[in-house]
Design a protein around this motif. Structure first.
Motif, mmCIF file in Angstrom:
data_model
loop_
_atom_site.group_PDB
_atom_site.id
_atom_site.type_symbol
_atom_site.label_atom_id
_atom_site.label_comp_id
_atom_site.label_asym_id
_atom_site.label_seq_id
_atom_site.Cartn_x
_atom_site.Cartn_y
_atom_site.Cartn_z
ATOM 1 N N SER A 40 2.462 0.025 -7.130
ATOM 2 C CA SER A 40 1.778 -0.198 -8.240
ATOM 3 C C SER A 40 1.412 1.247 -8.915
ATOM 4 O O SER A 40 1.537 1.288 -10.219
ATOM 5 C CB SER A 40 0.569 -0.927 -8.120
ATOM 6 O OG SER A 40 0.857 -2.366 -7.602
ATOM 7 N N THR A 41 1.171 2.074 -8.115
ATOM 8 C CA THR A 41 0.769 3.350 -8.663
ATOM 9 C C THR A 41 2.099 3.839 -9.317
ATOM 10 O O THR A 41 1.960 4.546 -10.311
ATOM 11 C CB THR A 41 0.455 4.258 -7.361
ATOM 12 O OG1 THR A 41 -0.715 3.574 -6.394
ATOM 13 C CG2 THR A 41 0.013 5.752 -7.665
ATOM 14 N N GLY A 86 0.518 -1.249 0.107
ATOM 15 C CA GLY A 86 -0.075 0.067 -0.160
ATOM 16 C C GLY A 86 0.862 1.151 -0.007
ATOM 17 O O GLY A 86 0.223 2.478 0.210
HETATM 18 N N1 LIG Z 1 -7.798 4.037 -8.030
HETATM 19 C C1 LIG Z 1 -7.325 4.410 -6.765
HETATM 20 N N2 LIG Z 1 -8.078 5.499 -6.269
HETATM 21 C C2 LIG Z 1 -7.815 5.928 -4.878
HETATM 22 N N3 LIG Z 1 -6.732 5.619 -4.166
HETATM 23 C C3 LIG Z 1 -6.112 4.297 -4.613
HETATM 24 C C4 LIG Z 1 -6.173 3.746 -5.925
HETATM 25 N N4 LIG Z 1 -5.405 2.875 -6.355
HETATM 26 C C5 LIG Z 1 -4.515 2.757 -5.180
HETATM 27 N N5 LIG Z 1 -4.971 3.748 -4.068
HETATM 28 C C6 LIG Z 1 -4.235 3.943 -3.061
HETATM 29 O O1 LIG Z 1 -3.112 4.048 -3.241
HETATM 30 C C7 LIG Z 1 -2.139 3.469 -2.213
HETATM 31 C C8 LIG Z 1 -1.260 2.802 -3.092
HETATM 32 O O2 LIG Z 1 -1.614 1.883 -3.522
HETATM 33 P P1 LIG Z 1 -0.761 0.764 -4.470
HETATM 34 O O3 LIG Z 1 -0.031 1.545 -5.453
HETATM 35 O O4 LIG Z 1 -1.657 -0.170 -5.096
HETATM 36 O O5 LIG Z 1 0.212 0.009 -3.500
HETATM 37 P P2 LIG Z 1 1.182 -0.958 -3.719
HETATM 38 O O6 LIG Z 1 2.444 -0.556 -3.103
HETATM 39 O O7 LIG Z 1 0.702 -2.224 -2.364
HETATM 40 O O8 LIG Z 1 1.155 -1.479 -4.924
HETATM 41 C C9 LIG Z 1 -3.114 2.575 -1.454
HETATM 42 O O9 LIG Z 1 -3.185 3.386 -0.078
HETATM 43 C C10 LIG Z 1 -4.300 2.566 -2.146
HETATM 44 O O10 LIG Z 1 -5.278 2.593 -0.986
#
Ligand SMILES: Nc1ncnc2c1ncn2[C@@H]1O[C@H](COP(=O)(O)OP(=O)(O)O)[C@@H](O)[C@H]1O
Ligand SMILES: [Mg+2]
Lengths: 264, 377
Positions: free
Chosen positions: A57-58, A53
């Motif tokens: 991925s973002t 989180g």
């Molecule tokens: N489409 C979205 N809209 C709002 N918040 C998001 C979205 N996708 C992910 N998040 C938030 O962004 C944060 C990072 O998510 P992510 O990049 O999936 O984490 P990870 O490092 O596990 O891959 C998390 O807190 C998640 O709740």
């Protein structure tokens, strides 16, 4: 996709391939990470690590052009991704291959059709050539003979590998993997790591891997960035093996030693 | 063209040297496999060894590998040893990867064309299976209703309320607009005919009876099949794709109780109410036409309508709509649960839910109309 670079990989490696400058990522008002600055060099296997989180991925979605950054920029070989004209941007995106966290194979198509789609879309190959190429890509990931299977008819690990074959369909210069070994047994995970190294060495591709598997991080990575969820920024970068011995930061230490060290 | 991409030299030690030249990329013209083979087999005796030289190779990608994979298979079939050492390191690595894992035997699928008799048989058997599936589903659903009334069905009231909301209040605008317009059209078409006999007042009878006995129930059912039945199919189909239904089963929760029951009960409660709403607006549509175009007095029209429609007529429509509700909601849920595990299958489930529902609605409507007619109701 002519790839003039391959015979001269040796001398190209070490050049900056992707540069992230002062990037802030946010979903609306919800800040994910800020002040990101790092460079991914040609031929690197670059690891993006951090707890669940924290925005790994973002960050990947920002690098592959699915999401514009809230601030800052991403430079591909010196030119700013988001400043390019849409058609130039698309051309650049075609030179990337992405393996999504869930595989994201198109479930209504067979494996062969999944891999053939980008080939039919972007090359002028004949159907026979496309078929040969599809079989070759499947054989690279050990799935020869599974052309006519639907994604739902093969196991999770096979789906991951099929998705990898699709990501490699157009001989990309840059491959992005989101948690490639998540959900795989240790042996398959290890084979996938070997495959990643083999692909970098043979294709000469630059590879960006999101993972929190320590074994993979040390086995494949030669450069990395560590994202921290609490401070919402990167708190370490560099070769993971060197980070393990040198870093002072307790959070990074804790992560890299599975919580055995760090935090007094 | 072939002179550009490779040359084949026959050396004195009875070996062959293949020199790769220029660009070997997916978009480049290179020597075709057939012409390579012709060139290669010009030499009368098969060579004892194949060597590679790639010093003049400018660039390469998968195109080269396709050639090498074929050459590998060809050389193996003719028992010619190949020395890959002259190739670029990357190409050697990829070739090793591509040939490392042998094809799993039996993995490849063959398509067979079947005889007409075979296909006819399969088709008939599929039909029987479909009917037994339908009957089983109906039976399980009735059992589940039994469990519901004895309080043993696991069921979330939150879900139920949500379905009531979307199948009831959420459908009022669309059902209302369509009923109003159909009522008006019916009134207008009738008026043109009846005016010729000076019998325009009977427009009220025509619209009233037509809407209350037939159109109201039928229109609502068809609208709800498109709006709600297909939504049910899409929801359950997607849950099937994500293995959510398997997850329910393994926890011992019956998908019938948990998913199908609240959806069907909601529609069964709401469709008759929507049917009344549709009746009212259909009559209003006829009234607007009667009053504005035919100059019938408002009160006169209402009185005529009241005299024309009996409670039995309204009940006829309601009974029909109750059955339609069962048909629409069960078709949606059944097709959703039967859906395959991919995106196209969910699409098919949705279409098939619509088609099944509308087909059954029309068949049932025709049957009841005849039955009620014979019974004189
Ligand atoms: N489409 C979205 N809209 C709002 N918040 C998001 C979205 N996708 C992910 N998040 C938030 O962004 C944060 C990072 O998510 P992510 O990049 O999936 O984490 P990870 O490092 O596990 O891959 C998390 O807190 C998640 O709740
Ligand atoms: Mg993630």
């Amino acid at each position: 996709m002519a790839k003039g670079a391959q015979v001269e990989i040796g001398n190209r490696s070490g050049l900056a391939h992707i540069e992230v400058r002062g990037m802030t990522m946010a979903y609306g008002d919800f800040l994910i990470q800020k002040d990101l600055n790092f460079t991914i060099n040609q031929g690197d296997i670059f690891i993006i690590m951090g707890g669940s989180g924290c925005g790994k991925s973002t960050l990947l979605r920002h690098l592959v052009g699915l999401h514009p950054p809230a601030a800052g920029e991403v430079l591909y070989q010196g030119s700013s991704f988001w400043q390019l004209a849409p058609n130039e941007r698309n051309a650049l995106m075609r030179r990337m291959g992405v393996l999504y966290q869930g595989g994201a194979l198109w479930t209504a198509m067979t494996l062969a059709e999944n891999i053939a789609l980008p080939l039919e879309e972007y090359t002028s190959l004949t159907p026979a050539e496309v078929n040969e190429l599809v079989s070759y890509k499947l054989s690279l990931v050990g799935l020869k003979g599974f052309e006519d299977y639907y994604p739902s008819e093969i196991s999770g690990g096979m789906q991951k590998r099929a998705a990898l074959a699709r990501a490699m369909a157009l001989d990309p210069e840059t491959l992005f993997f989101d948690e490639p070994s998540a959900g795989l047994d240790p042996v398959s995970a290890r084979l996938l790591d070997d495959l990643i190294i083999e692909l970098r060495d043979s294709l000469g591709a630059t590879i960006v891997v999101v993972t929190h598997e320590l074994a993979s991080i040390f086995a494949v990575g030669n450069n990395s960035v560590f994202l921290d969820a609490a401070s919402k920024t990167m708190i370490a970068e560099g070769d993971p093996k060197r980070l393990l011995t040198e870093t002072e930061n307790p959070i990074v230490r804790k992560f890299l030693t599975r919580g055995e060290e760090g935090y007094p | 063209m072939q002179s550009k991409s490779l040359t084949i030299s026959y050396l004195t030690d009875n070996s062959v040297e293949i020199s790769l030249l220029g660009d070997w990329c997916l978009t480049c013209e290179v020597v075709t496999w057939q012409s390579f083979q012709v060139q290669f087999e010009q030499y009368p005796e098969p060579p004892e060894k194949i060597d590679f030289v790639s010093s003049d190779l400018e660039s390469w990608d998968s195109k080269l590998l396709l050639f090498l994979v074929k050459l590998d298979a060809y050389a193996q079939s003719r028992h010619i040893p190949v020395n890959w050492d002259g190739l670029p390191d990357g190409a050697k690595g990829l070739l090793r990867l591509a040939t490392e894992v042998p094809e799993r035997s039996g993995a490849r699928r063959r398509t067979r064309t079947r005889s007409l008799v075979y296909r006819l048989g399969t088709w008939a058997m599929d039909g029987v299976e479909e009917l037994t599936g339908l009957a089983t589903f109906l039976g399980e659903w009735l059992l589940s209703i039994g469990r519901f009334f004895t309080g043993r069905a696991s069921f979330r009231w939150v879900d139920f309320n949500r379905f009531l909301q979307s199948a009831g209040a959420g459908a009022l605008p669309i059902v209302g607009i369509i009923s109003l317009l159909v009522g008006a059209v019916l009134g207008f078409v009738g008026a043109v005919q009846l005016q010729m006999f000076g019998a325009q007042i009977y427009v009220a009878d025509l619209v009233g009876l037509g809407v209350v006995r037939e159109m109201g129930a039928m229109m609502t059912a068809i609208i709800m099949a498109g709006r709600t039945g297909s939504a049910y199919a899409a929801q359950l189909g997607t849950m099937q794709v994500n293995e959510e239904i398997d997850a329910l089963r393994t926890m011992g929760i019956s998908p019938m109780d948990f998913l199908v029951l609240p959806r069907t009960l909601a529609l069964i409660l709401m469709l008759p109410l929507l049917c009344l709403w549709s009746d009212a607006l259909g009559i209003l549509g006829g009234l607007l036409v009667g009053v504005s175009i035919l100059d019938i007095a408002l009160l006169e029209y209402l009185q005529q309508t009241k005299a024309a429609i009996s409670l039995a007529d309204i009940a006829t429509g309601l009974i029909k709509s109750l059955i339609f509700a069962v048909v629409v909601s069960l078709a949606g849920c059944l097709r959703g649960l039967q859906s395959g595990r991919n995106s196209a299958a969910v699409g098919n489930a949705t279409t098939s839910a619509m088609v099944t529902a509308i087909l059954l609605i029309v068949i049932w409507d025709a049957l009841t109309t005849i039955i009620f007619n014979r019974l004189g109701i």
